[in-house]
Design a protein around this motif. Structure first.
Motif, PDB file in Angstrom:
ATOM      1  N   UNK A  49       0.803  -1.228   0.000  1.00  0.00           N
ATOM      2  CA  UNK A  49       0.000   0.000   0.000  1.00  0.00           C
ATOM      3  C   UNK A  49       0.837   1.281   0.000  1.00  0.00           C
ATOM      4  N   UNK A  50       2.071   1.187   0.507  1.00  0.00           N
ATOM      5  CA  UNK A  50       2.968   2.347   0.524  1.00  0.00           C
ATOM      6  C   UNK A  50       4.400   1.859   0.726  1.00  0.00           C
ATOM      7  N   UNK A  51       5.354   2.770   0.651  1.00  0.00           N
ATOM      8  CA  UNK A  51       6.755   2.332   0.702  1.00  0.00           C
ATOM      9  C   UNK A  51       7.169   1.832   2.075  1.00  0.00           C
ATOM     10  N   UNK A  52       6.433   2.206   3.131  1.00  0.00           N
ATOM     11  CA  UNK A  52       6.754   1.679   4.464  1.00  0.00           C
ATOM     12  C   UNK A  52       6.611   0.172   4.516  1.00  0.00           C
ATOM     13  N   UNK A  53       5.661  -0.362   3.761  1.00  0.00           N
ATOM     14  CA  UNK A  53       5.338  -1.786   3.850  1.00  0.00           C
ATOM     15  C   UNK A  53       6.282  -2.694   3.068  1.00  0.00           C
ATOM     16  N   UNK A  54       7.089  -2.133   2.191  1.00  0.00           N
ATOM     17  CA  UNK A  54       7.890  -2.964   1.291  1.00  0.00           C
ATOM     18  C   UNK A  54       8.902  -3.841   2.038  1.00  0.00           C
ATOM     19  N   UNK A  55       9.324  -3.434   3.220  1.00  0.00           N
ATOM     20  CA  UNK A  55      10.284  -4.231   3.979  1.00  0.00           C
ATOM     21  C   UNK A  55       9.623  -5.156   5.003  1.00  0.00           C
ATOM     22  N   UNK A  56       8.296  -5.214   4.980  1.00  0.00           N
ATOM     23  CA  UNK A  56       7.571  -6.043   5.940  1.00  0.00           C
ATOM     24  C   UNK A  56       6.804  -7.123   5.196  1.00  0.00           C
ATOM     25  N   UNK A  57       7.064  -8.355   5.559  1.00  0.00           N
ATOM     26  CA  UNK A  57       6.384  -9.492   4.924  1.00  0.00           C
ATOM     27  C   UNK A  57       4.898  -9.414   5.224  1.00  0.00           C
ATOM     28  N   UNK A  58       4.102  -9.595   4.228  1.00  0.00           N
ATOM     29  CA  UNK A  58       2.654  -9.472   4.351  1.00  0.00           C
ATOM     30  C   UNK A  58       2.056 -10.708   5.029  1.00  0.00           C
ATOM     31  N   UNK A  59       2.014 -10.704   6.349  1.00  0.00           N
ATOM     32  CA  UNK A  59       1.378 -11.783   7.090  1.00  0.00           C
ATOM     33  C   UNK A  59       2.131 -13.094   7.120  1.00  0.00           C
ATOM     34  N   UNK A  60       3.287 -13.162   6.491  1.00  0.00           N
ATOM     35  CA  UNK A  60       4.019 -14.421   6.416  1.00  0.00           C
ATOM     36  C   UNK A  60       4.438 -14.903   7.797  1.00  0.00           C
ATOM     37  N   UNK A  61       5.068 -14.035   8.574  1.00  0.00           N
ATOM     38  CA  UNK A  61       5.507 -14.417   9.914  1.00  0.00           C
ATOM     39  C   UNK A  61       4.327 -14.846  10.771  1.00  0.00           C
ATOM     40  N   UNK A  62       3.291 -14.048  10.728  1.00  0.00           N
ATOM     41  CA  UNK A  62       2.115 -14.346  11.532  1.00  0.00           C
ATOM     42  C   UNK A  62       1.532 -15.702  11.160  1.00  0.00           C
TER      43      UNK A  62
END
Length: 190
Positions: A49-62
């Protein structure tokens, strides 16, 4: 890089990390990230959704943690179920081939307050997901909360040790070691 190549989210994350290191988070645009990855701006926004999220895995860890807690042996206590989930995280996510990227990513996060804030929010979500997973196992709410909070602490300790360039041990064994240390510390403060 050709646009048809696979793993667009991974390519975008790698491009973003490189650019954040080179120019800083604030001085990097979504367009630059997409171009470095050989993709378009619209492709970027398809995944993030924005550049902040690019370094965060989308729900993978959870997802891995929740599944790890759910598949722990029925007789496992709450903290042991979390430990089993952390072992699974080490086998499937925090693998040797991701160590360098993860260390570089953490350095970028540490250098930017907006990204540190985002990481803190993600960890709160992670803890809440562990609580829910433990509740589904029949663990009472307060016990589930304590186990999940301790599990998050263990995760943070193990992760910091795992990304240390002087370390070569796997995430799972580091998490088990951190769990033993946390249990020992809890006994001292109790």
């Amino acid at each position: 890089m050709a646009r048809w190549q696979p793993d667009a989210p991974g390519r975008l994350a790698a491009a973003a990390l490189d650019l954040f290191e080179e120019h800083g988070y604030e001085n990097t645009t979504v367009i630059e990230i997409a171009e470095r990855a050989g993709l378009t701006k619209s492709t970027f926004f398809r995944y993030f959704p924005d550049k902040r999220e690019v370094l965060f895995e989308k729900g993978t860890l959870t997802g891995v943690l929740v599944e790890g807690i759910a598949s722990a042996p029925p007789a496992a206590g709450p903290l042991d179920a979390v430990a089993d989930a952390l072992d699974e995280l080490g086998r499937t996510f925090f693998t040797a081939d991701r160590r360098e990227f993860s260390g570089r990513r953490q350095a970028v996060l540490n250098a930017n307050s907006e990204l540190r804030e985002r990481e803190a929010l993600k960890r709160l979500d992670l803890t809440a997901s562990m609580i829910e997973a433990l509740n589904r196992r029949g663990v009472p709410s307060l016990t589930a909360r304590v186990a999940a909070e301790l599990g998050t602490l263990v995760w943070e300790i193990a992760y910091d040790r795992w990304i240390d360039t002087d370390n070569s041990e796997g995430f799972g064994p580091l998490a088990r070691q951190a769990l033993a240390e946390v249990r020992g510390a809890a006994g001292v403060v109790g």
